[in-house]
Each structure stands twice: as structure tokens, then as C-alpha cells.
Scaffold this active site. Structure first.
Site, PDB file in Angstrom:
ATOM      1  N   HIS A   2      48.427  39.940  36.596  1.00 36.19           N
ATOM      2  CA  HIS A   2      48.024  38.857  35.539  1.00 36.19           C
ATOM      3  C   HIS A   2      47.278  37.771  36.766  1.00 36.19           C
ATOM      4  O   HIS A   2      47.922  37.296  37.427  1.00 36.19           O
ATOM      5  CB  HIS A   2      49.181  38.215  34.881  1.00 36.19           C
ATOM      6  CG  HIS A   2      48.634  36.866  34.134  1.00 36.19           C
ATOM      7  ND1 HIS A   2      48.416  37.091  32.803  1.00 36.19           N
ATOM      8  CD2 HIS A   2      48.610  35.814  34.353  1.00 36.19           C
ATOM      9  CE1 HIS A   2      48.132  36.090  32.106  1.00 36.19           C
ATOM     10  NE2 HIS A   2      48.050  35.020  33.237  1.00 36.19           N
TER      11      HIS A   2
ATOM     12  N   ASN B 117      41.793  33.163  33.175  1.00 36.03           N
ATOM     13  CA  ASN B 117      42.050  34.445  33.698  1.00 36.03           C
ATOM     14  C   ASN B 117      40.530  34.912  34.188  1.00 36.03           C
ATOM     15  O   ASN B 117      39.625  34.690  33.917  1.00 36.03           O
ATOM     16  CB  ASN B 117      42.427  35.077  32.551  1.00 36.03           C
ATOM     17  CG  ASN B 117      43.622  34.556  32.212  1.00 36.03           C
ATOM     18  OD1 ASN B 117      43.451  33.613  31.031  1.00 36.03           O
ATOM     19  ND2 ASN B 117      44.909  34.957  32.539  1.00 36.03           N
TER      20      ASN B 117
ATOM     21  N   HIS C  15      44.253  34.753  37.627  1.00 39.98           N
ATOM     22  CA  HIS C  15      43.384  33.896  37.451  1.00 39.98           C
ATOM     23  C   HIS C  15      42.260  33.921  38.458  1.00 39.98           C
ATOM     24  O   HIS C  15      42.294  33.979  39.671  1.00 39.98           O
ATOM     25  CB  HIS C  15      44.217  32.559  37.427  1.00 39.98           C
ATOM     26  CG  HIS C  15      44.730  32.355  36.007  1.00 39.98           C
ATOM     27  ND1 HIS C  15      44.470  31.632  34.779  1.00 39.98           N
ATOM     28  CD2 HIS C  15      45.998  32.905  35.673  1.00 39.98           C
ATOM     29  CE1 HIS C  15      45.270  31.839  33.858  1.00 39.98           C
ATOM     30  NE2 HIS C  15      46.317  32.571  34.158  1.00 39.98           N
TER      31      HIS C  15
ATOM     32  N   CYS D 272      47.071  27.726  32.809  1.00 33.41           N
ATOM     33  CA  CYS D 272      48.435  27.368  32.081  1.00 33.41           C
ATOM     34  C   CYS D 272      48.375  25.685  31.974  1.00 33.41           C
ATOM     35  O   CYS D 272      48.015  24.876  32.897  1.00 33.41           O
ATOM     36  CB  CYS D 272      49.597  27.545  33.175  1.00 33.41           C
ATOM     37  SG  CYS D 272      51.135  26.870  32.790  1.00 33.41           S
TER      38      CYS D 272
ATOM     39  N   ARG E  72      46.063  33.932  23.638  1.00 32.10           N
ATOM     40  CA  ARG E  72      47.156  33.131  24.073  1.00 32.10           C
ATOM     41  C   ARG E  72      46.844  32.033  25.414  1.00 32.10           C
ATOM     42  O   ARG E  72      46.930  31.014  25.288  1.00 32.10           O
ATOM     43  CB  ARG E  72      48.307  33.910  24.479  1.00 32.10           C
ATOM     44  CG  ARG E  72      49.607  33.386  24.451  1.00 32.10           C
ATOM     45  CD  ARG E  72      50.083  32.646  25.713  1.00 32.10           C
ATOM     46  NE  ARG E  72      49.983  33.550  26.682  1.00 32.10           N
ATOM     47  CZ  ARG E  72      49.901  33.269  28.111  1.00 32.10           C
ATOM     48  NH1 ARG E  72      49.950  31.685  28.204  1.00 32.10           N
ATOM     49  NH2 ARG E  72      49.975  33.883  28.994  1.00 32.10           N
ATOM     50  N   ASP E  73      46.703  32.836  26.411  1.00 29.27           N
ATOM     51  CA  ASP E  73      46.519  32.043  27.674  1.00 29.27           C
ATOM     52  C   ASP E  73      45.109  31.254  27.598  1.00 29.27           C
ATOM     53  O   ASP E  73      45.275  30.060  28.153  1.00 29.27           O
ATOM     54  CB  ASP E  73      46.223  33.106  28.999  1.00 29.27           C
ATOM     55  CG  ASP E  73      46.674  32.484  30.244  1.00 29.27           C
ATOM     56  OD1 ASP E  73      47.086  31.279  30.167  1.00 29.27           O
ATOM     57  OD2 ASP E  73      47.071  33.384  31.117  1.00 29.27           O
TER      58      ASP E  73
END
Ligand code: COA
Ligand code: ZN
Length: 317
Positions: free
Chosen positions: A207, A249, A209, A240, A15-16
Site C-alpha cells: 500500500h 496514494n 503513497h 491519513c 476510503r483512503d
């Protein structure tokens, strides 16, 4: 150092990571990667997102991906959702968990989901109703929790107020996201020491990065505060599309290697994870930031150079 015996990892690379790839990754390849990750024993996977297909075209095949993955018992399959329309799509596609998104800063929330924070929270209330009716777990992520690429510092009171409003509408799992890698370990500890006692019973996730090489230090700081849930992305993919300067990430296999080296269990097979990471590098067609893929685990040993072996033999004789 205070570390837990075990942590729960959530893989967010498909996803990310895939959301920001310049080329559309074919559905079958996405499915293959999700299946490699679940086969490595990852307990939670954020497979995709149910957002506007024109806004994030790379993930426009969310329904097809969910339909084609092999569901491994022991892995919980989730998707990111910004509003009730996304929640209905996600539930229809058979997700087991919905991860919601709202930012702690107005500017990033508007840039990301075209809503004010208040508008987002209204939508998230509807998301929770959809999820509750369907018996689907909800985890609420808060982007830019440790700083905003547009506004800079995010005051603690502002973050706390978003957490409060989520908890008041029923959130029991909250993820603090360092969307563009602005957090440092001392700040992470300060934020968690402030929030955790004020919201007892909440399951916290961090979460991170690795934009500024502070992701693993930040995770260590969070573990010392008692956090045991961490998002990570295979190979260190990610970022993002609506946050300038965002990069990957924390790398899943690097974090798993670090945790295992410290005696913290994850239930994940590192060798299979490394194989998955190599496959993802092939898929995106470039080397990824992960270090362990290059260096091998710290248990790796090299043959002794002959000259050194000779001197050791002489010394022993
Ligand atoms: N999935 C598919 N379509 C959606 C949708 C969703 N989750 N949410 C809204 N739409 C559709 C609406 O049905 C409407 O369609 P129509 O024009 O055919 O009637 C259209 O989008 C506009 O709806 P609106 O509520 O006004 O949305 P918007 O244009 O303001 O966009 C979001 C809001 C949240 C849907 C959009 O900004 C978005 O998808 N953002 C995701 C950002 C993201 O993934 N960021 C990275 C992860 S942090
Ligand atoms: Zn992220």
C-alpha cells in the site's frame, strides 16, 4: 527485469481518499464512484471504513454506501475496520472482505486508533473471530511499515514482531503500508527480502503513497520480490487524517497504465478508469495528481506539424 504476468489491484480511493476530503461527499456520489470503478473491472475495492463516525465523519454513511452499490461479480467489496465493533458493522453491511489496521509504530497507532499496538492486536483477534464466523476474508494492513511521521525509522524487528503476532492469530494476507510515502525502492526490497522467506504462504500487498514521488518505483521493487497485490487510489486521492504530511496514494490509472505498458495484466479497462478519474475530479472540485488523465496513454499520437511533414516529403522525393 522480473515482472509478474498479472497483478491484482485494490482500489482504495473511496476510503483512503474520501476520508480526508474537506467536504462530505454525498452518499449517492460515493455509490456512483464505486460503481464506475467496479464497471472498469477493478477486482477489489475498499469501499469505506467502519470507524467511529465522529473521528472520520466523511465516512459516517458506510452502511448506506454498502447497501446501495451495485455488486459486480468479479469485484470483491471490502471495508477498513479497526476493532470488533467495526467488524460487526461491516459484516452486517455485507462486506466480502475486512481490511484491518494497526501501525508498526506506537505513536502512529495511538494517533490513529487511540490504542497501543498491543491493545489493537487484541481487538484484531476479535475482528478475526467475527470475520471467520461470517466467512469473510481478512487482510491485515500495517501502517507506517516503512517509517513513521513521528518516530522516523521503524526498526525491522519491530515490523517483524507485528507481522509475527498477526500471523500467529491467523492472518494469511498482510499489507505493508507506506502511510506517508517514506519508503524508497531499495528499502522496500530489503524489507520484503527479510519478511517473505520468514512467513511462507502469506499473501503480501503493498500500500503506497506518492507523497515523495516514489510510489511506482517502490511497486516495481516489490514486484521484483514477487509481490502481486497493490493498493491504489483513483486520481491519486488520499491520505491519513492522523498522519501529518500524508498525501495521496499511488494513482490507480497511472499504475495500471505503467503495468499494461510493461505487459503486466490487471483485467482493468484503462479508458473506463480514466473516465472514472475525470468524474472524481469533478466530485472533489479540483485537479488530482494523476498524470495519464492529462497526458493520455503512451499510445497517444499527435498530428505531424505541416513544416515537418513538408520536409519529410522533400527528403523522400
Ligand atoms: N464504529 C462505530 N463506533 C465505534 C467503533 C466503530 N468501529 N468503535 C468504537 N465505537 C464507539 C464505541 O461504541 C463507544 O461508543 P459510546 O461512547 O457510545 O459507548 C465509543 O466509540 C468509544 O469506544 P472506544 O473503544 O473507547 O473507542 P475510541 O474512542 O478509543 O476510538 C476508534 C477508537 C478505533 C473507534 C477510533 O479511534 C477510530 O474510529 N479511528 C479510526 C481512524 C481511521 O479511520 N484512520 C484512518 C484510516 S488508517
Ligand atoms: Zn493509506
Amino acid at each position: 527485469m522480473r515482472v509478474p504476468d498479472r497483478v491484482t489491484m485494490c482500489e482504495v480511493g473511496t476510503r483512503d481518499g474520501f476520508q480526508i476530503e474537506p467536504e462530505f461527499i454525498p452518499t449517492d456520489v460515493k455509490v456512483e464512484v464505486v460503481d464506475l470503478l467496479s464497471a472498469a473491472g477493478i477486482p477489489r475495492i475498499e469501499v469505506t471504513s467502519f470507524v467511529h463516525p465522529k473521528v472520520v465523519p466523511q465516512l459516517r454513511d458506510a452502511e448506506q454506501v454498502m447497501a446501495r452499490i451495485t455488486r459486480r461479480p468479479g469485484t470483491r467489496y471490502a471495508a477498513l475496520v479497526p476493532n470488533d465493533k467495526g467488524a460487526v458493522r461491516a459484516v452486517d453491511a455485507g462486506v466480502e472482505a475486512i481490511h484491518t489496521v494497526v501501525s508498526a509504530s506506537e505513536s502512529h497507532n495511538l494517533a490513529n486508533v487511540n490504542m497501543t499496538i498491543a491493545e489493537s492486536l487484541d481487538k484484531l483477534r476479535a475482528v478475526m473471530q467475527v470475520a471467520t464466523r461470517a466467512g469473510v476474508h481478512v487482510g491485515c494492513g500495517i501502517s507506517t511499515s516503512f517509517g513513521c511521521p513521528f518516530e522516523g525509522d521503524v526498526p525491522m524487528a519491530q515490523l517483524e514482531s507485528v507481522v509475527r503476532r498477526l500471523v500467529d492469530m491467523g492472518a494469511r494476507a498482510i499489507g505493508l503500508a507506506d502511510t506517508t510515502g517514506m519508503a524508497n525502492p531499495r528499502q522496500v526490497a530489503r524489507v520484503l527480502e527479510h519478511l517473505m522467506p520468514r512467513f511462507p504462504g502469506i499473501e503480501w500487498t503493498l500500500h503506497t503513497h506518492d507523497t515523495r514521488a516514489m510510489a511506482i518505483p517502490n511497486i516495481l521493487a516489490a514486484m521484483e520480490c514477487g509481490v502481486t497485490n497493490f493498493d491504489a487510489s483513483i486520481g491519486g486521492l488520499g491520505g491519513c487524517p492522523f498522519a501529518p504530511g500524508a498525501s495521496g496514494n499511488v494513482c490507480t490509472e497511472d499504475l495500471v497504465h505503467c503495468l499494461h505498458a510493461m505487459g503486466v495484466a490487471t483485467g482493468i479497462d484503462l479508458d473506463r478508469l480514466l473516465a472514472a478519474s475525470r468524474r472524481v475530479q469533478e466530485v472533489v472540485g479540483r485537479p488530482l495528481p494523476g498524470q495519464i488523465v492529462k497526458a493520455g496513454p503512451s499510445t497517444r499520437r499527435y498530428p505531424l506539424p505541416d513544416s515537418v511533414a513538408g520536409r519529410i516529403a522533400t527528403a523522400r522525393a
